[in-house]
Design a protein around this motif. Structure first.
Motif, PDB file in Angstrom:
ATOM      1  N   LYS A   4      -8.796  -2.505  -0.126  1.00  0.00           N
ATOM      2  CA  LYS A   4      -8.821  -3.521   0.715  1.00  0.00           C
ATOM      3  C   LYS A   4      -9.467  -4.626   0.447  1.00  0.00           C
ATOM      4  O   LYS A   4     -10.083  -5.039   0.939  1.00  0.00           O
ATOM      5  N   ASN A  30      -9.150  -7.297  -7.224  1.00  0.00           N
ATOM      6  CA  ASN A  30      -7.429  -7.882  -7.347  1.00  0.00           C
ATOM      7  C   ASN A  30      -6.761  -8.837  -6.873  1.00  0.00           C
ATOM      8  O   ASN A  30      -7.919  -9.635  -6.643  1.00  0.00           O
ATOM      9  N   ALA A  35       0.882  -1.507  -0.028  1.00  0.00           N
ATOM     10  CA  ALA A  35      -0.133   0.038  -0.159  1.00  0.00           C
ATOM     11  C   ALA A  35       0.664   1.141   0.073  1.00  0.00           C
ATOM     12  O   ALA A  35       0.507   2.528   0.042  1.00  0.00           O
ATOM     13  N   PHE A  49       1.006   1.040  -6.994  1.00  0.00           N
ATOM     14  CA  PHE A  49      -0.408   0.350  -6.182  1.00  0.00           C
ATOM     15  C   PHE A  49      -1.504  -0.198  -7.405  1.00  0.00           C
ATOM     16  O   PHE A  49      -1.641   0.722  -7.755  1.00  0.00           O
ATOM     17  N   ALA A  50      -2.024  -0.940  -7.040  1.00  0.00           N
ATOM     18  CA  ALA A  50      -2.678  -1.861  -7.828  1.00  0.00           C
ATOM     19  C   ALA A  50      -4.268  -1.772  -7.361  1.00  0.00           C
ATOM     20  O   ALA A  50      -4.308  -2.005  -5.909  1.00  0.00           O
ATOM     21  N   PRO A  51      -5.144  -1.539  -8.225  1.00  0.00           N
ATOM     22  CA  PRO A  51      -6.578  -0.767  -8.079  1.00  0.00           C
ATOM     23  C   PRO A  51      -7.463  -2.798  -6.979  1.00  0.00           C
ATOM     24  O   PRO A  51      -6.779  -3.169  -7.739  1.00  0.00           O
TER      25      PRO A  51
END
Lengths: 740, 740
Positions: free
Chosen positions: B351, B602, A696, A701-703
């Motif tokens: 997340k 993700n 994070a 950072f991947a959504p």
């Protein structure tokens, strides 16, 4: 069971004349040896590690573990008996030491010597131990162990009441409520385990003191329970007495034990429902030692057993009941009971069986879930449940030899049963998931029952001793002899010797085998007493994993077939029957194909949609993080490549090194450095990369959600090890099923 | 908040001079109307169905539903107050009838008129109702409803103690334990809801009787709690008082309420931990109205709020806390608190957020699960939690206008919030799963919390009134005006009017919009008081679903931009700022692209591996059995075909017919025959055939495991409907994610 006056050990034979010839029974344990590397290693583990550990456990001698109080309770009950006896003698428990441990509890807070402690079924800790001891002594005499066991038996027998009753919970807490809470209290379960243990010890040593005690308890139960108007119409809340009583009947020839087993089975779930009655009575009378919300389905008492089509409720209870039903069905030649067993078998095997041979999809009630509900990560799949399935399967084999029974038995034994024990024999799984993410296990209350590493011991210590007793008696699952003594069945291929009287001749089958890693081996016929030839049938199972029955049958041949056709063959129900004139020294050679099989679950198993598992011979494989890195859900089997070239999956014999330390502060999950020869699979695979910036903090950072794009495929090789060997190298991810 | 003596409604404005210009606050509800078809229909449902139903519920007038006892408790407390008063007068509750229902409970077993009944937070049934009523009256005067509400307020105010305390649980059960169980008892929660309801009713009617009562309760709480040595250092076990007090401060200009909110926030989770102290104290003192195993993480009290980086615990509590933190952070210009809000926001959105705008992955504690754990079938995703996320998002927007906040707010409103209510407004979901197999819900204890159809009412009736209050005030989420009055922000596009004073001019923005089905519309500027032109900024959100900010910005244009460049634009943080000289009659036109987006989670979301979901505009879609047949897990999106030709997914406007009867004996899941215009998606798909012989009787019975073969693909079209509309046609399977 056709006669009330049959002699011990002759019941089956005499009954056989009026029963179908397909009925068979296991060879006595003393007539079989297992010497092959695989099972010998497992049995040595149990003999050298588990049995001594168990003894310490039931004497409250395991530092850090909750005390069992099992032997304490027997001593307390024995002391109470002595005080109450007409002689007023004092009971002095015999001192025993065994492998350096004393019989006095190490716990400095010595418990009150007159009180009961522990679970209501605590007595069975002893019964399960003595059962494993009995089996072990059959194969491996051990004077020190036998002397210790004899002293323990002296204590247990001293705890028995004059009327035969033997459950220390009620002996110490007051007999007024004995047999009043059959739903939750385990007196009849204690009876069953006592019988099983006593028989094993009798068979292992010839000593019958404990056997006589078990018979007296059974006789007393037979007075209390039964069809007469003044007898109780209840039955076990936790089944096992049914199968134990059937075994006792078979050993002693006493029909009364079979009648009692049959009574328990026939009465179960009938109206008016005994458990409902008992609950209402206790509620009315204000007893608090009950659970009002008792669910009859939980203990397979919701309907008469012959009407049960679906395996439901607590999986171990169910497996024990079904085993008892099969045992009684065979001995009483009861077609309707056989049909009920077959229905329940079909339901388990077709809709409720894990590919690891485990059963019990849900932690709620440690139970079977609904049809096709086989969660991988939340599985219950208790070690004991797989063992109970092996019990059931063997008894179905005794009714009718069909390879499917042996296939499932073998699957349960080699996978979930063995997975229950670490490779050093010192820690155990109660629950056997097919997918583990340790992080989730620690974080997620819904996975509280799933441990990512084996535990040293359990307060409710059912699984470790159950594993001990089945491993020590695994020979009993390998062979049966038909009731007419015409046929010796080989169900499982284990190196060693089996001795039987076939067609009047004394026959020794000397087997070499290389299971579970290779499908080849041979069996040599030795005829005793100077006999040169004899006529009988040797029947060999054609394993389901070897392909079609025809293919498997082609992989087995008898020297007598070539030699002038002295021996001829017949293939039915997955067995090849080799019948004819056998000569001393004749051999049967086999070399079953053992292809790697890429398996998919029935599409109705939602959990396994889009996934495959790898199986070879009786072994189910799994991927561990140690070999494949983390995030196993991103590791895909390259199914197209494998379909295109099945040989692209490599079968690699290797030495597996177990060993783990420092898993947690309690030492859970620690495993000694031991090495076992195994086979691993190297499977063409691809890996979806872990998204960038998973901490994070990363700018990349991947959504959480993004427009779909086909996953990037990084070529990879998935390394799979046998399921039973997982979690022997510390805490890590594991999965049986890989995404396709 | 820069002054202690600010006047009502001027706090923000006066503070704004020292705060960044990006701070903004919602327009007062009376200054906004919503007239578009979509939201008008939702508000009418609440006004005509939910509010009357709620009134009956809190008067125990719903046949078959568990009584609320809410108004009963207030009457009992009022009667007790009257008896204890110096005058010794008797309290006679005013009679009220409303839409044919009388105020007397229909329950023939009339409860004891002096006793408290129900949950400790039962008072909030009234507060939530009066809040929705207040909002409704703002838009839709209703004399009968207002008269009923006034009488209810008379009763509630008569229940208040002289010192201002107002929680009927302790008033009736004894005040000695008031504020002694903050962990589990909801006195401060009751305060918060009372403030929210009182403000709404004041804003809707101008009547301040309830508002004054709420202020007196708040004043009393401000005496009991606070930083002085003799004050209690506790804080709410269930948050909401924080955001309510901040709102009360903003309305009244009274800094003391903001101080109290800030005290609760700053004190939370500090050492020594108040909840731990309280639990130990009660244990020591032998009080039984506590729960020893209280988990501070459950209520976000495990560490100081500024150290909290991960959203944990009960999701509604968390959402309310974060909303309160954001409100206080803005009003106190507290950068460290803003940073804490941003951390928590990032954790949720990156997340822990369902694609339906729901939060709370686990039933255990109705809580956030760990990062990336977003189970579809076992989801909790409480309606109230999605609403709390909208609360949080709007307050983050008030701190800083960023399109992401509005995107998430919109997602929560249009999907999970609306899914909580049936299309007839008469039944409700508490839990909003993303995948439902009704058979599993009925069979599986692990899914006990998941209902396959909406329920009529709940004993713990939080979700229906929460839906009512947010739907009736949804205008507050559409617009904010900057504290310096320079800028009117349009966050959500809703047809209707918004009135604001901008740069000293009276401005009305008249908006037409077609959300959520189409992205086009316009806003016309009307200047009041005969003004021809004025200088200010209109800022419009560029929705994330419309593509990149540049693409979305290109889809919006102001007439003033063309007309000699009177208006210029700036794009930042997902908003286009249109600034300059506006003329009466100027228009802003927009036509945002609204492509169907095939989304994947993700890869760290294990649950969604190999699956896709379809989203268009703010609407998340789902597949129901009614349109697609059973076994939705065998229905695969044809991702290759869709990637190859995105236009192969058809967008079909249609009239959705709700209606279901006879779902079960209790009438749960029944929905009236109502019709709503919607859009459905027709998605290229393929279906894996259901295996033969699934009833186990068929000779073609499919085995549980078989060697893998690629699935047979039957071409199919998947029909997807908006998620909020699911379960309006009876019990059936549903899934948001389809296998790829």
């Amino acid at each position: 069971m056709s006669t009330e006056t049959a002699q011990p050990n002759q019941t089956a034979q005499s009954a056989a004349q009026t029963q179908p010839a397909r009925h068979s029974k296991p060879l006595a344990l003393r007539d079989v040896t297992v010497t092959d590397a695989f099972w010998h290693a497992e049995q040595e583990l149990v003999r050298t590690a588990v049995i001594p550990f168990q003894w310490n456990a039931l004497n409250d001698n395991v530092p850090g573990a909750a005390p069992s109080y099992c032997m304490h309770n027997f001593k307390a009950a024995a002391a109470q008996n002595a005080r109450k006896s007409t002689e007023g003698k004092k009971f002095v428990p015999p001192a025993y030491t065994y492998r350096g441990f004393e019989s006095k509890p190490a716990d400095p807070k010595h418990p009150d010597p007159d009180k009961f402690y522990g679970f209501v079924f605590q007595d069975t800790d002893f019964s399960k131990w003595i059962e494993a001891v009995g089996y072990s002594l059959t194969q491996h005499p051990d004077a020190e162990l036998e002397a210790t066991a004899d002293k323990a038996i002296d204590i247990v027998c001293a705890a028995q009441l004059d009327n035969g009753y033997l459950d220390t919970y009620y002996i110490l807490n007051g007999m007024d409520r004995a047999f009043h809470n059959l739903r939750w209290h385990h007196e009849l379960y204690c009876l069953g385990h006592l019988i099983e243990g006593a028989i094993a010890y009798y068979e292992g040593t010839g000593k019958d003191k404990l056997l006589k005690a078990a018979e007296r308890f059974a006789d007393y139960v037979g007075e209390v329970f039964g069809p007469k108007p003044d007898q109780c119409k209840g039955y076990p809340g936790h089944e096992i007495a049914e199968m134990a009583l059937a075994r006792l009947a078979d050993l002693t020839g006493e029909k009364k034990y079979l009648d009692l087993a049959k009574f328990f089975i026939d009465e179960r779930g009938t109206e008016p429902n005994y458990f409902v009655y008992e609950g209402e009575r206790d509620k009315r009378d204000g007893y608090s030692d009950t659970n009002w919300s008792f669910d009859c389905e939980y203990t397979q008492a919701d309907k008469p057993v012959r009407e049960q089509k679906e395996a439901v409720g607590h999986a171990v209870r169910a497996g024990y009941l079904y085993s008892g039903m099969a045992a009684v069905a065979k001995l009483t030649d009861d077609d309707s009971l056989v049909a009920a067993c077959e229905n329940l078998w079909r339901n388990i095997v077709d809709k409720k069986l894990y590919i690891t041979g485990g059963i019990g999809g849900t932690v709620n009630g440690e139970a079977f879930s609904y049809d096709y509900d086989l969660p991988n990560d939340a599985a219950y799949s208790e070690s004991c449940a797989a063992i109970s399935l092996a019990f059931f399967a063997r008894r179905m084999l005794e009714i009718a030899p069909k390879a499917e029974y042996a296939d499932v038995m073998e699957q349960a034994l080699y996978n979930t049963t063995l997975a229950g024990m670490a490779l050093d024999g010192k820690s155990f799984f109660y629950v056997n998931p097919l997918e583990v993410n340790p992080y989730a296990c620690h974080k997620d209350d819904r996975l509280r029952h799933v441990k990512p590493v084996r535990q040293k011991w359990f307060g409710c210590a059912c699984c470790p001793p159950n594993i001990a007793r089945i491993v020590e008696s695994v020979q009993e699952y390998a062979y049966t002899v038909s009731d007419d003594t015409s046929t010796l069945f080989t169900h499982l291929y284990m190196g060693g010797e089996a001795r039987a009287t076939l067609g009047g001749a004394s026959v020794t089958l000397s087997v070499t085998a290389n299971l579970p890693w290779r499908g080849d081996g041979s069996a040599t016929v030795r005829l005793g007493d100077g006999t040169d030839s004899a006529t009988f049938t040797l029947a060999f199972r054609l394993p389901g994993w070897a392909g079609s029955a025809d293919a498997a049958a082609a992989a087995i041949s008898a020297s007598g077939e070539k030699a002038g056709g002295r021996v001829s063959r017949d293939v039915r129900d997955g067995y090849v029957y080799l019948t004819g004139e056998w000569h001393d020294g004749d051999t049967v050679s086999f070399d079953f194909p053992m292809p790697v099989r890429m398996m998919a679950a029935n599409p109705m198993v939602r959990e396994d949609a889009g996934k495959v598992a790898f199986v070879r011979g009786p072994i189910t494989f799994c991927a561990e993080e140690k070999d494949n890195g983390a995030n196993l859900h991103l590791l895909h089997a390259d199914v197209a490549a494998i379909l295109n070239d099945p040989t692209s999956v490599k079968v690699v014999p290797f030495a597996f090194h177990a060993g783990a330390t420092g898993i947690d502060a309690d030492g859970q999950g620690e495993v000694d450095d031991v090495t076992r020869d195994m086979v691993r699979l190297e499977v063409p695979a691809w890996r979806e990369p872990v998204p960038a910036g998973m901490d994070a903090e990363s700018p990349a950072f991947a959504p959480l959600y993004a427009e779909y794009a086909p996953a990037k495929r990084e070529p990879a090789t998935a390394t799979l090890i046998p399921y039973f060997a997982w979690a022997n190298r510390g805490e890590n991810e594991m999965t049986v099923f890989l995404h396709d």
